[in-house]
Motif scaffolding. Structure first.
Motif, short mmCIF file in Angstrom:
data_model
loop_
_atom_site.label_atom_id
_atom_site.label_comp_id
_atom_site.label_asym_id
_atom_site.label_seq_id
_atom_site.Cartn_x
_atom_site.Cartn_y
_atom_site.Cartn_z
N ILE A 197 1.09 9.66 4.30
CA ILE A 197 1.54 8.34 3.88
C ILE A 197 1.00 8.07 2.49
O ILE A 197 0.02 8.69 2.05
CB ILE A 197 1.12 7.21 4.84
CG1 ILE A 197 -0.39 6.97 4.82
CG2 ILE A 197 1.61 7.48 6.26
CD1 ILE A 197 -0.82 5.70 5.53
N GLN A 241 -1.61 2.59 -0.95
CA GLN A 241 -1.63 1.83 -2.20
C GLN A 241 -2.80 0.84 -2.15
O GLN A 241 -2.84 -0.03 -1.29
CB GLN A 241 -0.30 1.08 -2.35
CG GLN A 241 -0.17 0.32 -3.65
CD GLN A 241 1.15 -0.43 -3.66
OE1 GLN A 241 1.29 -1.42 -2.97
NE2 GLN A 241 2.10 0.07 -4.44
N VAL A 283 -2.07 -0.97 1.36
CA VAL A 283 -0.75 -0.97 1.96
C VAL A 283 -0.34 0.49 2.12
O VAL A 283 -0.57 1.30 1.23
CB VAL A 283 0.28 -1.72 1.08
CG1 VAL A 283 1.69 -1.56 1.64
CG2 VAL A 283 -0.09 -3.19 0.96
N PHE A 289 2.80 3.27 3.33
CA PHE A 289 4.21 3.51 3.63
C PHE A 289 4.48 4.99 3.45
O PHE A 289 3.67 5.71 2.87
CB PHE A 289 5.13 2.66 2.75
CG PHE A 289 4.92 2.86 1.28
CD1 PHE A 289 5.70 3.76 0.56
CD2 PHE A 289 3.93 2.16 0.60
CE1 PHE A 289 5.50 3.95 -0.80
CE2 PHE A 289 3.72 2.34 -0.76
CZ PHE A 289 4.51 3.24 -1.45
N THR A 290 5.61 5.45 3.98
CA THR A 290 5.92 6.86 3.86
C THR A 290 7.41 7.09 3.68
O THR A 290 8.22 6.54 4.44
CB THR A 290 5.41 7.67 5.08
OG1 THR A 290 5.82 9.04 4.92
CG2 THR A 290 5.90 7.12 6.39
N VAL A 349 5.90 0.38 7.18
CA VAL A 349 5.02 -0.22 6.18
C VAL A 349 3.91 -0.93 6.95
O VAL A 349 4.18 -1.64 7.92
CB VAL A 349 5.75 -1.25 5.29
CG1 VAL A 349 4.79 -1.89 4.30
CG2 VAL A 349 6.92 -0.61 4.58
N THR A 350 2.68 -0.71 6.55
CA THR A 350 1.56 -1.36 7.22
C THR A 350 0.47 -1.64 6.20
O THR A 350 0.61 -1.29 5.03
CB THR A 350 1.07 -0.50 8.40
OG1 THR A 350 0.16 -1.26 9.20
CG2 THR A 350 0.43 0.79 7.93
N HIS A 351 -0.61 -2.25 6.64
CA HIS A 351 -1.69 -2.59 5.71
C HIS A 351 -3.02 -2.56 6.45
O HIS A 351 -3.07 -2.46 7.68
CB HIS A 351 -1.46 -3.98 5.10
CG HIS A 351 -1.63 -5.08 6.10
ND1 HIS A 351 -0.68 -5.38 7.03
CD2 HIS A 351 -2.67 -5.92 6.33
CE1 HIS A 351 -1.10 -6.37 7.79
NE2 HIS A 351 -2.31 -6.72 7.39
N ALA A 380 -1.44 2.51 10.56
CA ALA A 380 -0.34 3.43 10.26
C ALA A 380 -0.02 4.29 11.48
O ALA A 380 1.15 4.55 11.77
CB ALA A 380 -0.70 4.31 9.07
N GLU A 404 -2.16 4.60 -6.17
CA GLU A 404 -1.69 5.21 -4.92
C GLU A 404 -2.28 6.60 -4.73
O GLU A 404 -2.53 7.33 -5.69
CB GLU A 404 -0.17 5.30 -4.92
CG GLU A 404 0.52 3.96 -4.93
CD GLU A 404 2.04 4.06 -5.00
OE1 GLU A 404 2.69 3.08 -4.60
OE2 GLU A 404 2.56 5.09 -5.45
#
Length: 131
Positions: free
Chosen positions: A9, A12, A23, A25-26, A33-35, A46, A74
């Motif tokens: 993933i 960020q 944050v 995402f992949t 999307v997660t945090h 994630a 990132e």
């Protein structure tokens, strides 16, 4: 059969008016999307987000993250997803009634023991020993 997957993933790192957070995402799984407040929180969240997205679906091939273009804030991290364990944790619960001696019931109340959790753990131990 246990199914473990590893997905890269993009993590960020952000530091703005909302504070310091990550944050994830992949490109492998559009829509995931997660945090998290820390990288550890991000990985835990994630794993849940990926497992939720893949539950009951086919598992897409993992893309090579070296081909992804990253921004300065990132980085790539790898998330291991144990689909079987996740499905067990999130399985629908059914109500079962058990009878215990009164003295045990009183001790459970005094110690504030979660009988359901204790029963689940004991049953899992029994079946794990059978393997």
């Amino acid at each position: 059969m246990q199914t473990k997957l590893v997905y890269p993933i993009i993590a960020q790192e952000n530091d703005d008016a909302d504070g310091h957070y990550f944050v994830g995402f992949t490109p492998n799984l559009p829509g995931v999307v997660t945090h998290g407040g820390t990288l550890v929180d991000l990985v835990i969240n994630a794993e849940d987000a990926i497992a939720t997205m893949l539950d009951g679906e086919s598992y897409p091939a993992v893309q090579d993250p070296r081909k992804w273009t990253l921004q300065a804030n990132e980085s790539i991290i790898y998330v291991t997803v144990d689909i079987t364990a996740w499905q067990r944790r999130n399985a629908r619960k059914v109500r079962r009634t058990i009878a215990v001696p009164q003295y045990l019931s009183e001790m459970v109340d005094q110690r504030k023991i979660d009988v359901s959790r204790l029963t689940i753990e004991a049953l899992e131990d029994v079946f794990r020993a059978d393997r």
